[in-house]
Design a protein around this motif. Structure first.
Motif, PDB file in Angstrom:
ATOM      1  N   LYS A  97       0.839  -1.204   0.000  1.00 37.08           N
ATOM      2  CA  LYS A  97       0.000   0.000   0.000  1.00 37.08           C
ATOM      3  C   LYS A  97       0.871   1.251   0.000  1.00 37.08           C
ATOM      4  N   VAL A  98       1.917   1.235   0.798  1.00 37.56           N
ATOM      5  CA  VAL A  98       2.841   2.371   0.850  1.00 37.56           C
ATOM      6  C   VAL A  98       3.524   2.539  -0.501  1.00 37.56           C
ATOM      7  N   LYS A  99       3.978   1.442  -1.065  1.00 37.38           N
ATOM      8  CA  LYS A  99       4.647   1.491  -2.365  1.00 37.38           C
ATOM      9  C   LYS A  99       3.711   2.081  -3.427  1.00 37.38           C
ATOM     10  N   ARG A 100       2.459   1.658  -3.413  1.00 32.74           N
ATOM     11  CA  ARG A 100       1.494   2.149  -4.392  1.00 32.74           C
ATOM     12  C   ARG A 100       1.274   3.660  -4.219  1.00 32.74           C
ATOM     13  N   ILE A 101       1.116   4.108  -2.987  1.00 28.25           N
ATOM     14  CA  ILE A 101       0.902   5.536  -2.731  1.00 28.25           C
ATOM     15  C   ILE A 101       2.121   6.349  -3.169  1.00 28.25           C
ATOM     16  N   ILE A 102       3.308   5.874  -2.827  1.00 29.35           N
ATOM     17  CA  ILE A 102       4.533   6.588  -3.211  1.00 29.35           C
ATOM     18  C   ILE A 102       4.681   6.613  -4.730  1.00 29.35           C
ATOM     19  N   ASN A 103       4.389   5.517  -5.394  1.00 37.32           N
ATOM     20  CA  ASN A 103       4.474   5.486  -6.858  1.00 37.32           C
ATOM     21  C   ASN A 103       3.478   6.451  -7.499  1.00 37.32           C
ATOM     22  N   ILE A 104       2.277   6.528  -6.954  1.00 36.51           N
ATOM     23  CA  ILE A 104       1.278   7.468  -7.472  1.00 36.51           C
ATOM     24  C   ILE A 104       1.756   8.906  -7.259  1.00 36.51           C
ATOM     25  N   LEU A 105       2.252   9.191  -6.059  1.00 41.84           N
ATOM     26  CA  LEU A 105       2.761  10.537  -5.787  1.00 41.84           C
ATOM     27  C   LEU A 105       3.903  10.904  -6.730  1.00 41.84           C
ATOM     28  N   TYR A 106       4.799   9.935  -6.975  1.00 41.41           N
ATOM     29  CA  TYR A 106       5.921  10.204  -7.872  1.00 41.41           C
ATOM     30  C   TYR A 106       5.417  10.449  -9.301  1.00 41.41           C
ATOM     31  N   SER A 107       4.426   9.673  -9.744  1.00 44.10           N
ATOM     32  CA  SER A 107       3.919   9.859 -11.102  1.00 44.10           C
ATOM     33  C   SER A 107       3.224  11.211 -11.265  1.00 44.10           C
ATOM     34  N   ILE A 108       2.636  11.719 -10.195  1.00 44.14           N
ATOM     35  CA  ILE A 108       1.970  13.021 -10.234  1.00 44.14           C
ATOM     36  C   ILE A 108       2.974  14.162 -10.123  1.00 44.14           C
ATOM     37  N   THR A 109       3.978  14.009  -9.240  1.00 41.66           N
ATOM     38  CA  THR A 109       4.866  15.126  -8.914  1.00 41.66           C
ATOM     39  C   THR A 109       6.265  15.032  -9.518  1.00 41.66           C
ATOM     40  N   GLY A 110       6.706  13.822  -9.843  1.00 37.25           N
ATOM     41  CA  GLY A 110       8.045  13.641 -10.382  1.00 37.25           C
ATOM     42  C   GLY A 110       9.147  13.764  -9.347  1.00 37.25           C
ATOM     43  N   THR A 111       8.803  13.648  -8.076  1.00 36.81           N
ATOM     44  CA  THR A 111       9.803  13.778  -7.018  1.00 36.81           C
ATOM     45  C   THR A 111       9.419  12.928  -5.814  1.00 36.81           C
ATOM     46  N   TYR A 112      10.434  12.667  -4.991  1.00 39.06           N
ATOM     47  CA  TYR A 112      10.218  12.017  -3.697  1.00 39.06           C
ATOM     48  C   TYR A 112      10.417  13.013  -2.555  1.00 39.06           C
ATOM     49  N   PHE A 163       9.815   6.713   6.078  1.00 37.71           N
ATOM     50  CA  PHE A 163      11.060   5.974   5.883  1.00 37.71           C
ATOM     51  C   PHE A 163      11.248   5.604   4.413  1.00 37.71           C
ATOM     52  N   GLU A 164      10.206   5.047   3.809  1.00 38.02           N
ATOM     53  CA  GLU A 164      10.312   4.604   2.408  1.00 38.02           C
ATOM     54  C   GLU A 164      10.466   5.781   1.450  1.00 38.02           C
ATOM     55  N   LEU A 165       9.738   6.863   1.691  1.00 40.33           N
ATOM     56  CA  LEU A 165       9.844   8.034   0.824  1.00 40.33           C
ATOM     57  C   LEU A 165      11.233   8.648   0.902  1.00 40.33           C
ATOM     58  N   ILE A 166      11.743   8.811   2.112  1.00 40.84           N
ATOM     59  CA  ILE A 166      13.066   9.414   2.281  1.00 40.84           C
ATOM     60  C   ILE A 166      14.156   8.482   1.748  1.00 40.84           C
ATOM     61  N   LYS A 167      13.975   7.188   1.913  1.00 46.12           N
ATOM     62  CA  LYS A 167      14.939   6.239   1.362  1.00 46.12           C
ATOM     63  C   LYS A 167      15.036   6.417  -0.157  1.00 46.12           C
ATOM     64  N   LEU A 168      13.912   6.582  -0.821  1.00 47.84           N
ATOM     65  CA  LEU A 168      13.920   6.795  -2.270  1.00 47.84           C
ATOM     66  C   LEU A 168      14.520   8.156  -2.627  1.00 47.84           C
ATOM     67  N   LEU A 169      14.188   9.170  -1.835  1.00 47.67           N
ATOM     68  CA  LEU A 169      14.715  10.510  -2.088  1.00 47.67           C
ATOM     69  C   LEU A 169      16.236  10.535  -2.056  1.00 47.67           C
ATOM     70  N   PHE A 170      16.813   9.858  -1.081  1.00 45.30           N
ATOM     71  CA  PHE A 170      18.263   9.920  -0.901  1.00 45.30           C
ATOM     72  C   PHE A 170      19.017   8.744  -1.514  1.00 45.30           C
ATOM     73  N   SER A 171      18.313   7.815  -2.136  1.00 45.75           N
ATOM     74  CA  SER A 171      18.991   6.642  -2.700  1.00 45.75           C
ATOM     75  C   SER A 171      19.947   7.008  -3.827  1.00 45.75           C
ATOM     76  N   ILE A 172      19.701   8.100  -4.504  1.00 49.09           N
ATOM     77  CA  ILE A 172      20.595   8.545  -5.572  1.00 49.09           C
ATOM     78  C   ILE A 172      21.933   9.007  -4.999  1.00 49.09           C
ATOM     79  N   GLU A 173      21.882   9.670  -3.845  1.00 52.13           N
ATOM     80  CA  GLU A 173      23.094  10.217  -3.240  1.00 52.13           C
ATOM     81  C   GLU A 173      23.913   9.188  -2.480  1.00 52.13           C
ATOM     82  N   LEU A 174      23.283   8.143  -2.025  1.00 47.42           N
ATOM     83  CA  LEU A 174      23.949   7.185  -1.146  1.00 47.42           C
ATOM     84  C   LEU A 174      24.122   5.848  -1.848  1.00 47.42           C
TER      85      LEU A 174
END
Length: 136
Positions: free
Chosen positions: A4-19, A106-117
């Motif tokens: 459910k969290v993954k689905r919500i985050i994916n929808i938010l990303y598809s709408i906004t293009g960001t984490y 946790f999941e949103l921030i992990k995706l946000l910073f996964s590029i840097e880390l």
């Protein structure tokens, strides 16, 4: 990640293009303000005249923890917006909603910073720098 969290985050990303929770909030017309909350709680989500507002403690202005706290409150704004106040809930319900918001953040921030880390350092780095005190 919880489906459910993954689905919500994916929808938010598809709408906004960001984490980034601050940019997501802005694009969803959710105002984010800093106010002196006395250090506890560090954030709060409210509806004021049908407008959703996230308030973060002013101590977070320059702190990297602000991303996690904003993401946590963003979850409340998205998933729990029909609840007038978390104070009206019983302890069991309140705990469940807080847990859901922590997992989302946790999941949103992990995706946000996964590029840097690097993949190996994500959880250690986040736990140290972004105030996450649990590992999923």
């Amino acid at each position: 990640m919880n489906s459910k969290v993954k689905r919500i985050i994916n929808i938010l990303y598809s709408i906004t293009g960001t984490y980034n929770p601050f940019i997501i909030a802005e694009l969803l017309n959710i105002d984010v303000h800093y106010k002196n909350l006395g250090g506890h709680p560090l954030g709060h989500c409210s509806k004021i005249l049908k407008e959703t507002v996230i308030v973060l403690d002013s101590s977070l202005v320059d702190s990297p923890i602000r991303f996690f706290i904003c993401a946590h409150e963003l979850c409340h704004a998205i998933k729990h917006s029909d609840i007038a106040s978390y104070y009206s809930l019983n302890e069991l319900s309140k705990g469940k909603l807080e847990y859901e918001a922590d997992i989302f953040a946790f999941e949103l921030i992990k995706l946000l910073f996964s590029i840097e880390l690097t993949e190996e350092s994500i959880t250690d780095e986040m736990a140290n720098d972004y105030g996450i005190n649990f590992i999923n």
